[in-house]
Write a protein that holds these residues in place. Structure first.
Motif, PDB file in Angstrom:
ATOM      1  N   LEU A   1       0.833  -1.210   0.000  1.00  0.00           N
ATOM      2  CA  LEU A   1       0.000   0.000   0.000  1.00  0.00           C
ATOM      3  C   LEU A   1       0.869   1.261   0.000  1.00  0.00           C
ATOM      4  CD1 LEU A   1      -2.875  -1.066   2.439  1.00  0.00           C
ATOM      5  CD2 LEU A   1      -3.083  -0.675  -0.012  1.00  0.00           C
ATOM      6  N   MET A   9       2.097   1.734  -3.524  1.00  0.00           N
ATOM      7  CA  MET A   9       1.014   2.291  -4.348  1.00  0.00           C
ATOM      8  C   MET A   9       0.831   3.780  -4.071  1.00  0.00           C
ATOM      9  SD  MET A   9      -1.667  -0.887  -4.000  1.00  0.00           S
ATOM     10  CE  MET A   9      -2.850  -0.614  -5.313  1.00  0.00           C
ATOM     11  N   HIS A  33      -7.531   4.148  -3.697  1.00  0.00           N
ATOM     12  CA  HIS A  33      -6.386   3.707  -2.888  1.00  0.00           C
ATOM     13  C   HIS A  33      -6.475   4.270  -1.478  1.00  0.00           C
ATOM     14  CE1 HIS A  33      -2.183   4.076  -1.332  1.00  0.00           C
ATOM     15  NE2 HIS A  33      -2.212   2.798  -1.639  1.00  0.00           N
ATOM     16  N   TYR A  53     -11.858  -0.589  -5.778  1.00  0.00           N
ATOM     17  CA  TYR A  53     -10.967  -0.265  -6.894  1.00  0.00           C
ATOM     18  C   TYR A  53     -11.701  -0.224  -8.233  1.00  0.00           C
ATOM     19  CZ  TYR A  53      -6.533   0.035  -4.539  1.00  0.00           C
ATOM     20  OH  TYR A  53      -5.503   0.478  -3.753  1.00  0.00           O
TER      21      TYR A  53
END
Length: 305
Positions: A115, A118, A244, A290
């Protein structure tokens, strides 16, 4: 030493959800559907990302990694729980318990780092758009994903090796539906201060380092977005980050609640509820978050269908 010899135990009983039969049947159905949905959704994302040339971008490369991780994440705990609903007893051997604990913690630690990777990708895309493709190369994507997986699995190895050296005595009942750190630690009858300290320090490292990277990334993203002149530009930048950011908030609020605090002070039934949330429902929610928030994925899915 004699006492330890007599009462050291080789297997545990997982209490799971000890309610009446009707509630158990309902829970079995809910968990079974959730498990199937989670595996299917994440498999679809992996399929879509690999098949579509259009989605061969860093953001989707990491998303594919995350989906692969989520499939294993639910598979570590749920099949055992579903079997337990049928057989009414959930016995787990010491070695199986340690294996389950190892993989569960490994995947959770990997997700923390993934994460953060990202978030760094989103930071580059929004704040350094001209240099984005030069920095976020295939090679860097690959290195960041390898770092996530090796980091997660090695930190977990250290944690679990300390826990598995402890001596466990009766009662052998774990008030949980899988082998998680604090319910297992609570059954130890040897001095566990070292294991607890190692676990706590590593939990803070693996949670806080990625969290700092994520917070820094999002602060930079926010200030960049707010300084954009056009509303259109701002909206577009926001839309690439919202999914996200949502996943990050859900994941870190649950994991910080569970793992970044002293071990012995919390009621286990509350733990079980929070665990169901992040171990069962979050992996089912993530692909929805997502895909529903992402135009590109929706377009590709439509074309495939």
């Amino acid at each position: 030493y004699g006492m330890k010899n007599q009462t050291a135990i080789n297997d545990f009983i997982l209490l799971g959800f000890s309610y009446g039969l009707q509630v158990q049947t309902l829970l079995h159905l809910v968990f079974l559907i959730t498990y199937m949905v989670t595996v299917t959704e994440n498999a679809i994302i992996i399929f879509v990302v690999t098949k579509s040339q259009h989605l061969h971008k860093p953001m989707y490369y990491f998303l594919g990694n995350l989906s692969f991780l989520e499939i294993w994440y639910v598979s570590v705990t749920l099949p055992k729980l579903l079997l337990g609903f049928w057989s009414q007893t959930m016995t787990i051997s010491f070695s199986s318990c340690m294996t389950q604990l190892y993989f569960f913690i490994s995947l959770m630690c990997t997700e923390c780092v993934l994460l953060a990777a990202m978030a760094y990708d989103r930071y580059l895309a929004v704040c350094q758009p001209l240099r984005y493709s030069a920095i976020m190369t295939h090679k860097l994507c690959f290195q960041l994903s390898i770092l996530s997986w090796t980091g997660g699995f090695s930190i977990s190895l250290v944690k679990v090796s300390f826990i598995s050296r402890l001596t466990f005595c009766g009662p052998q009942v774990i008030n949980h539906f899988f082998c998680d750190i604090s319910p297992v630690l609570n059954l130890s009858c040897s001095d566990m201060s070292l294991a607890e300290t190692v676990d706590f320090v590593l939990a803070l490292v693996i949670l806080l380092v990625p969290l700092v990277i994520i917070i820094f990334s999002y602060c930079s993203i926010l200030s960049t977005i707010l300084s954009m002149p056009s509303v259109q530009g701002r909206r577009k930048a926001f839309s690439t980050c919202t999914s996200h950011f949502t996943v990050v908030v859900i994941f870190f609020s649950a994991t910080l609640f569970m793992y970044a605090r002293p071990r012995r002070i919390h009621p286990f039934n509350l733990n079980k509820i929070v665990s169901v949330f992040y171990a069962v429902f979050t992996p089912a929610l993530n692909p929805l978050i997502y895909c529903l928030r992402n135009k590109e994925v929706k377009e590709v899915l439509k074309n495939i269908i």
